[in-house]
Enzyme design. Structure first.
Site, PDB file in Angstrom:
ATOM      1  NE  ARG A   1     -10.687  -9.204  -3.714  1.00 51.01           N
ATOM      2  CZ  ARG A   1     -10.875  -8.197  -4.567  1.00 51.01           C
ATOM      3  NH1 ARG A   1     -11.041  -8.458  -5.859  1.00 51.01           N
ATOM      4  NH2 ARG A   1     -10.921  -6.953  -4.141  1.00 51.01           N
TER       5      ARG A   1
ATOM      6  CE  LYS B   1      -3.898  -2.056   2.464  1.00 47.66           C
ATOM      7  NZ  LYS B   1      -4.893  -1.885   1.394  1.00 47.66           N
TER       8      LYS B   1
END
Length: 473
Positions: free
Chosen positions: A326, A253
């Protein structure tokens, strides 16, 4: 903090609180405090207003609720009492509900007052007053008052647990912390807990879950909590994303990493909701699954372009290691579907920035293949300020997740429909379960608040799940 309903002995109180709607102010003052002349300009009873004055040895606090007070506005009004006017409280508190005996508003008031004692200064040498010994006398003539108080106390306890989980730093709130919490809670509330460590998860075939954990020195934990009730007629399955810190992996990130301790907001919601439902002995069967990992970076971290296996048997092409939530949810959902016969499945996850881009910080993005369940989720959260709104998961979106080398890929690599394609990825691991819903809570599980100087947890989902499950009975 201790709540007492209509205590016989009148203990010393420093603060008496009267919640009032706008239309009650004039009559209430003339009947109870005729000596007080309060101009409507000073206190009108409107939402977010208050007025205080001294009366003998007490401070009288009038809290304005507005014309049609909502659950959330009442909760916040009472939270401000301790969070912002806590220095008024020298002795105990008395809440007076003679004017407002509606059960939902009384519940919100008690919860709000309890939340007002919550602070983020966990590791300060000198902590703020937490009002742990504070006694709160509740005056009410409602026949439902006792039931409302007991319910409110249990909701408050669950919300505080959810807040603590999200707000603790990632060197404390680790996968092991959540696993230990589940074990402790299971003993206290007669739940059945199963915890899979790395070795056990490997033998179970939870390969997608383990792939995300490879880069961290912290042991991953696959948590299963089972609540069973003899009178239950339905079985609900919950899955919560438990990434205790998310660096993004090798797709690191570039901004906002400081706040990634909140990436287990879904886990906090379903674990705290399980505690709440069990403590209230709601007649439902509940299975709660929390795959919890840290997404870190080292020589063993999983790589972009890897193809990994999953519990469902589907192979997954890794396009982006920052689409890790996910992956662990895929194994959580597949494990639930294969091993438990549930009527409905709900998963909660701080999954995508796309959900925030669509709805901001106002509501969760809701996806479901069951229109009735979707509507009930919306209705269950709307009245308590835990909003959600549906987005489509048409089959055309599923094509975006096609992979040439594997059965599916974890990210489509495009700056569009991010929340939708993430939801379609998850749906591929539900084995066509007829009643599944996914809530992307990235914008509502953690954010700015009038009660803290930095971003903090919200406990989104805890009260919503209770209302929903009670409505599904």
């Amino acid at each position: 903090m201790q709540f007492q309903l209509n205590p016989k002995s009148k203990s010393q109180t420093s603060l008496k609180i009267f919640p009032l709607r706008s239309d009650q102010v004039s009559d209430f003052l003339s009947q109870n405090f005729p000596q007080q002349t309060i101009s409507p300009l000073l206190f009108s009873g409107k939402e977010n207003t208050h007025y205080a004055f001294s009366n003998e040895s007490h401070i009288i606090l009038l809290l304005g609720l507005g014309d049609s007070p909502s659950y959330k506005s009442v909760e916040n009004a009472f939270r401000r009492v301790l969070a912002k006017q806590g220095d008024w409280v020298k002795e105990n508190i008395e809440l007076n509900f003679s004017q407002t005996d509606q059960a939902d508003l009384m519940e919100a008031s008690i919860i709000g007052l309890g939340l007002g004692a919550y602070h983020l200064d966990f590791f300060k040498k000198e902590r703020k007053e937490l009002f742990q010994k504070l006694k709160v006398a509740i005056r009410s003539n409602s026949p439902e008052a006792k039931k409302t108080l007991l319910r409110a106390e249990k909701i408050l306890d669950a919300k505080l647990e959810a807040l603590l989980m999200v707000d603790l730093p990632p060197n404390v709130l680790t996968p092991k912390y959540l696993a230990d919490w589940a074990k402790k809670t299971s003993k206290k509330l007669s739940l059945k807990a199963k915890i899979f460590d790395r070795k056990k998860a490997k033998s179970e075939g939870l390969e997608a879950f383990l792939a995300v954990a490879r880069g961290s020195a912290k042991e991953p934990q696959f948590i299963v909590l089972e609540y069973r009730q003899p009178k239950a007629k339905k079985h609900i399955g919950l899955v919560g994303k438990g990434v205790t810190f998310d660096t993004g992996g090798l797709n690191v990130k570039t901004q906002g990493m400081h706040y990634m301790k909140s990436d287990m907001g879904g886990a906090a919601a379903v674990l705290a909701a399980t505690q709440l439902i069990a403590s209230l002995q709601v007649p439902i069967n509940l299975t709660c699954i929390v795959p919890t990992v840290e997404n870190a970076i080292d020589k063993d971290a999983y790589l972009p372009s890897e193809v990994i296996e999953s519990y469902s048997g589907k192979s997954i092409e890794i396009v982006d290691t920052d689409a890790e939530g996910r992956l662990i949810l895929a194994d959580g959902l597949a494990y639930l579907v294969k091993n438990y016969q549930t009527d409905h499945i709900l998963d909660f996850a701080t999954l995508t920035g796309s959900a925030v881009g669509t709805f901001g910080y106002e509501c969760a993005a809701l996806f479901s293949n069951d229109e009735s369940l979707s509507k009930q989720i919306q209705d269950s959260g709307m009245g308590i300020g835990e909003k959600s709104w549906p987005l489509p998961i048409w089959k055309e979106y599923a094509k975006e997740m096609d992979s040439e080398i594997a059965d599916i890929r974890n990210y489509h690599g495009k700056p569009l429909a991010g929340a939708i394609t993430a939801a379609t990825f998850l749906q591929a691991f539900t084995n066509e379960h007829p009643s599944w819903a996914h809530l992307d809570i990235a914008g509502v599980a953690f954010g700015d608040s009038e009660f803290t100087k930095t971003k903090s947890g919200t406990s989104y989902g805890v009260n919503l799940l209770l209302n929903l499950i009670e409505n599904l009975l």
